[in-house]
Write a protein that holds these residues in place. Structure first.
Motif, PDB file in Angstrom:
ATOM      1  N   MET A   1       0.837  -1.199   0.000  1.00  0.00           N
ATOM      2  CA  MET A   1       0.000   0.000   0.000  1.00  0.00           C
ATOM      3  C   MET A   1       0.869   1.246   0.000  1.00  0.00           C
ATOM      4  O   MET A   1       1.797   1.374   0.803  1.00  0.00           O
ATOM      5  CB  MET A   1      -0.909   0.008   1.238  1.00  0.00           C
ATOM      6  N   ALA A   2       0.603   2.188  -0.909  1.00  0.00           N
ATOM      7  CA  ALA A   2       1.411   3.389  -1.048  1.00  0.00           C
ATOM      8  C   ALA A   2       1.235   4.312   0.154  1.00  0.00           C
ATOM      9  O   ALA A   2       0.178   4.352   0.788  1.00  0.00           O
ATOM     10  CB  ALA A   2       1.054   4.122  -2.326  1.00  0.00           C
ATOM     11  N   GLN A   3       2.277   5.061   0.449  1.00  0.00           N
ATOM     12  CA  GLN A   3       2.265   6.001   1.555  1.00  0.00           C
ATOM     13  C   GLN A   3       2.594   7.396   1.045  1.00  0.00           C
ATOM     14  O   GLN A   3       3.236   7.560   0.012  1.00  0.00           O
ATOM     15  CB  GLN A   3       3.311   5.616   2.606  1.00  0.00           C
ATOM     16  N   ASN A   4       2.199   8.410   1.825  1.00  0.00           N
ATOM     17  CA  ASN A   4       2.692   9.768   1.630  1.00  0.00           C
ATOM     18  C   ASN A   4       3.902   9.921   2.539  1.00  0.00           C
ATOM     19  O   ASN A   4       3.770   9.865   3.768  1.00  0.00           O
ATOM     20  CB  ASN A   4       1.632  10.803   2.002  1.00  0.00           C
ATOM     21  N   VAL A   5       5.069  10.092   1.935  1.00  0.00           N
ATOM     22  CA  VAL A   5       6.322  10.105   2.687  1.00  0.00           C
ATOM     23  C   VAL A   5       6.962  11.487   2.626  1.00  0.00           C
ATOM     24  O   VAL A   5       7.234  12.012   1.539  1.00  0.00           O
ATOM     25  CB  VAL A   5       7.309   9.054   2.148  1.00  0.00           C
ATOM     26  N   LEU A   6       7.198  12.068   3.780  1.00  0.00           N
ATOM     27  CA  LEU A   6       7.920  13.323   3.887  1.00  0.00           C
ATOM     28  C   LEU A   6       9.397  13.010   4.090  1.00  0.00           C
ATOM     29  O   LEU A   6       9.765  12.344   5.063  1.00  0.00           O
ATOM     30  CB  LEU A   6       7.383  14.148   5.061  1.00  0.00           C
ATOM     31  N   ILE A   7      10.236  13.467   3.167  1.00  0.00           N
ATOM     32  CA  ILE A   7      11.675  13.264   3.288  1.00  0.00           C
ATOM     33  C   ILE A   7      12.326  14.589   3.648  1.00  0.00           C
ATOM     34  O   ILE A   7      12.346  15.530   2.851  1.00  0.00           O
ATOM     35  CB  ILE A   7      12.292  12.710   1.988  1.00  0.00           C
ATOM     36  N   ILE A   8      12.823  14.681   4.858  1.00  0.00           N
ATOM     37  CA  ILE A   8      13.539  15.869   5.315  1.00  0.00           C
ATOM     38  C   ILE A   8      14.992  15.735   4.851  1.00  0.00           C
ATOM     39  O   ILE A   8      15.689  14.796   5.219  1.00  0.00           O
ATOM     40  CB  ILE A   8      13.487  15.998   6.852  1.00  0.00           C
ATOM     41  N   GLY A   9      15.442  16.695   4.047  1.00  0.00           N
ATOM     42  CA  GLY A   9      16.789  16.616   3.501  1.00  0.00           C
ATOM     43  C   GLY A   9      16.843  15.789   2.235  1.00  0.00           C
ATOM     44  O   GLY A   9      17.770  14.998   2.037  1.00  0.00           O
ATOM     45  N   ALA A  10      15.885  15.992   1.353  1.00  0.00           N
ATOM     46  CA  ALA A  10      15.776  15.158   0.149  1.00  0.00           C
ATOM     47  C   ALA A  10      16.815  15.492  -0.910  1.00  0.00           C
ATOM     48  O   ALA A  10      16.968  14.745  -1.872  1.00  0.00           O
ATOM     49  CB  ALA A  10      14.379  15.297  -0.450  1.00  0.00           C
ATOM     50  N   SER A  11      17.541  16.595  -0.760  1.00  0.00           N
ATOM     51  CA  SER A  11      18.534  16.967  -1.765  1.00  0.00           C
ATOM     52  C   SER A  11      19.930  16.446  -1.440  1.00  0.00           C
ATOM     53  O   SER A  11      20.845  16.597  -2.249  1.00  0.00           O
ATOM     54  CB  SER A  11      18.588  18.486  -1.930  1.00  0.00           C
ATOM     55  N   GLY A  12      20.111  15.831  -0.271  1.00  0.00           N
ATOM     56  CA  GLY A  12      21.386  15.229   0.068  1.00  0.00           C
ATOM     57  C   GLY A  12      21.546  13.876  -0.605  1.00  0.00           C
ATOM     58  O   GLY A  12      20.575  13.304  -1.129  1.00  0.00           O
ATOM     59  N   ASP A  13      22.741  13.343  -0.600  1.00  0.00           N
ATOM     60  CA  ASP A  13      23.006  12.069  -1.280  1.00  0.00           C
ATOM     61  C   ASP A  13      22.118  10.943  -0.751  1.00  0.00           C
ATOM     62  O   ASP A  13      21.562  10.162  -1.529  1.00  0.00           O
ATOM     63  CB  ASP A  13      24.481  11.678  -1.114  1.00  0.00           C
ATOM     64  N   ILE A  14      21.992  10.861   0.557  1.00  0.00           N
ATOM     65  CA  ILE A  14      21.156   9.810   1.142  1.00  0.00           C
ATOM     66  C   ILE A  14      19.684  10.110   0.904  1.00  0.00           C
ATOM     67  O   ILE A  14      18.893   9.214   0.587  1.00  0.00           O
ATOM     68  CB  ILE A  14      21.470   9.642   2.641  1.00  0.00           C
ATOM     69  N   GLY A  15      19.287  11.376   1.029  1.00  0.00           N
ATOM     70  CA  GLY A  15      17.895  11.747   0.773  1.00  0.00           C
ATOM     71  C   GLY A  15      17.464  11.431  -0.645  1.00  0.00           C
ATOM     72  O   GLY A  15      16.347  10.930  -0.871  1.00  0.00           O
ATOM     73  N   ILE A  16      18.340  11.682  -1.616  1.00  0.00           N
ATOM     74  CA  ILE A  16      18.040  11.368  -3.015  1.00  0.00           C
ATOM     75  C   ILE A  16      17.845   9.869  -3.193  1.00  0.00           C
ATOM     76  O   ILE A  16      16.901   9.423  -3.852  1.00  0.00           O
ATOM     77  CB  ILE A  16      19.172  11.872  -3.930  1.00  0.00           C
ATOM     78  N   ALA A  17      18.746   9.097  -2.609  1.00  0.00           N
ATOM     79  CA  ALA A  17      18.656   7.640  -2.732  1.00  0.00           C
ATOM     80  C   ALA A  17      17.372   7.113  -2.106  1.00  0.00           C
ATOM     81  O   ALA A  17      16.727   6.196  -2.640  1.00  0.00           O
ATOM     82  CB  ALA A  17      19.874   6.983  -2.082  1.00  0.00           C
ATOM     83  N   ILE A  18      16.969   7.690  -0.973  1.00  0.00           N
ATOM     84  CA  ILE A  18      15.722   7.279  -0.323  1.00  0.00           C
ATOM     85  C   ILE A  18      14.525   7.619  -1.206  1.00  0.00           C
ATOM     86  O   ILE A  18      13.606   6.806  -1.369  1.00  0.00           O
ATOM     87  CB  ILE A  18      15.587   7.945   1.058  1.00  0.00           C
ATOM     88  N   ALA A  19      14.532   8.813  -1.785  1.00  0.00           N
ATOM     89  CA  ALA A  19      13.427   9.218  -2.664  1.00  0.00           C
ATOM     90  C   ALA A  19      13.293   8.256  -3.842  1.00  0.00           C
ATOM     91  O   ALA A  19      12.181   7.830  -4.183  1.00  0.00           O
ATOM     92  CB  ALA A  19      13.660  10.643  -3.160  1.00  0.00           C
ATOM     93  N   ARG A  20      14.404   7.918  -4.453  1.00  0.00           N
ATOM     94  CA  ARG A  20      14.364   6.996  -5.596  1.00  0.00           C
ATOM     95  C   ARG A  20      13.833   5.628  -5.180  1.00  0.00           C
ATOM     96  O   ARG A  20      13.061   5.000  -5.907  1.00  0.00           O
ATOM     97  CB  ARG A  20      15.768   6.862  -6.188  1.00  0.00           C
ATOM     98  N   GLN A  21      14.212   5.176  -4.006  1.00  0.00           N
ATOM     99  CA  GLN A  21      13.763   3.877  -3.525  1.00  0.00           C
ATOM    100  C   GLN A  21      12.258   3.883  -3.241  1.00  0.00           C
ATOM    101  O   GLN A  21      11.539   2.953  -3.593  1.00  0.00           O
ATOM    102  CB  GLN A  21      14.543   3.513  -2.263  1.00  0.00           C
ATOM    103  N   ARG A  22      11.770   4.953  -2.634  1.00  0.00           N
ATOM    104  CA  ARG A  22      10.350   5.009  -2.286  1.00  0.00           C
ATOM    105  C   ARG A  22       9.473   5.168  -3.529  1.00  0.00           C
ATOM    106  O   ARG A  22       8.336   4.682  -3.555  1.00  0.00           O
ATOM    107  CB  ARG A  22      10.071   6.149  -1.303  1.00  0.00           C
ATOM    108  N   VAL A  23       9.990   5.834  -4.547  1.00  0.00           N
ATOM    109  CA  VAL A  23       9.244   5.945  -5.807  1.00  0.00           C
ATOM    110  C   VAL A  23       9.029   4.563  -6.412  1.00  0.00           C
ATOM    111  O   VAL A  23       7.953   4.251  -6.926  1.00  0.00           O
ATOM    112  CB  VAL A  23       9.996   6.869  -6.788  1.00  0.00           C
ATOM    113  N   LYS A  24      10.049   3.719  -6.329  1.00  0.00           N
ATOM    114  CA  LYS A  24       9.926   2.354  -6.836  1.00  0.00           C
ATOM    115  C   LYS A  24       8.835   1.588  -6.094  1.00  0.00           C
ATOM    116  O   LYS A  24       8.193   0.694  -6.653  1.00  0.00           O
ATOM    117  CB  LYS A  24      11.253   1.608  -6.699  1.00  0.00           C
ATOM    118  N   LYS A  25       8.629   1.951  -4.833  1.00  0.00           N
ATOM    119  CA  LYS A  25       7.605   1.293  -4.026  1.00  0.00           C
ATOM    120  C   LYS A  25       6.210   1.863  -4.277  1.00  0.00           C
ATOM    121  O   LYS A  25       5.233   1.385  -3.713  1.00  0.00           O
ATOM    122  CB  LYS A  25       7.947   1.433  -2.537  1.00  0.00           C
ATOM    123  N   GLY A  26       6.149   2.920  -5.090  1.00  0.00           N
ATOM    124  CA  GLY A  26       4.858   3.506  -5.418  1.00  0.00           C
ATOM    125  C   GLY A  26       4.399   4.613  -4.494  1.00  0.00           C
ATOM    126  O   GLY A  26       3.254   5.071  -4.590  1.00  0.00           O
TER     127      GLY A  26
END
Length: 240
Positions: A1-26
């Motif tokens: 089930m998809a979630q609304n995810v708030l990523i604090i610090g999404a422009s950092g290297d780890i934040g970017i990687a997390i965003a890409r991973q969560r997009v794959k999860k929908g």
């Protein structure tokens, strides 16, 4: 089930990687950044438009920035990942008071205030995930990074305490504790310094942002909903 995810610090290297991973999860994302506007724009363009709910710029090392973020949120937040951060290198006795305020606000005050505002909705919905990107230094401490070690240790304590308080509402609180990760924060190290660190890591290399993101994804997934109050090390076995 998809979630609304708030990523604090999404422009950092780890934040970017997390965003890409969560997009794959929908999931649908709310992306926070401080100053890397070009980076966050590129990231948003990479993601399907319907999966980027909102982009918020705010300096979380200042009270005004925290309030700006909180007043800008217009969507329900199911999960929050605290991935922003900065460090201060040098002897503790030489650290300026301004750095005390900035790091304490960014790493401690901001996450606590954000969490406090978002918790009531999570509790009403009987679902929430709070994940902190802390650090190995928050567990074992580091000379010349005393202030950073202190604020990361505070995050670890907050995770453990809050998890006990909100667990009955199906809100879990966990952390990922990276070791030496190949990010811009470590970009100033010389090749010889890196080699010396690698020799102390059983896997003989640095970790990568996507490996931290995989650990975050593991904690976010509903299949691991019984994990709570956990500090997950992503260190390659590196324990100083």
């Amino acid at each position: 089930m998809a979630q609304n995810v708030l990523i604090i610090g999404a422009s950092g290297d780890i934040g970017i990687a997390i965003a890409r991973q969560r997009v794959k999860k929908g999931d649908q994302l709310i992306l926070h950044f401080h100053s890397n506007h070009s980076v966050i724009t590129e990231l948003a363009e990479e993601i399907a438009s319907e999966q980027v709910l909102q982009i918020i710029q705010a300096d979380l090392s200042m009270e005004e920035g925290i309030n700006k973020l909180l007043s800008s949120l217009v969507f329900q937040v199911d999960s929050v990942i605290f991935a922003s951060g900065k460090t201060e290198f040098g002897l503790f006795q030489d650290v300026e008071e301004k750095s005390f305020t900035e790091l304490l606000t960014l790493h401690v005050h901001a996450p606590l205030k954000i969490t406090k505002q978002l918790l009531p909705s999570m509790i009403r919905n009987q679902f929430g995930r709070l994940i902190f990107i802390t650090s190995i230094w928050g567990e074992v401490g580091a000379s010349n990074e005393v202030l950073y070690s202190t604020v990361k240790g505070a995050q670890n304590s907050f995770v453990k305490a809050l998890a006990k308080e909100v667990g009955a509402s199906n809100v879990t609180v966990n952390a990922v504790s990276p070791g030496f990760i190949d990010t811009k924060m470590n970009g100033s190290l010389l090749t010889a310094e890196r080699s010396e660190i690698y020799e102390t890591i059983p896997l003989k290399r640095a970790g990568f942002p996507h490996e931290v993101a995989e650990a975050v994804s593991f904690l976010l997934d509903r299949q691991t909903s019984f994990l709570n109050s956990h500090i997950l090390p992503v260190t390659g076995g590196w324990m100083i």
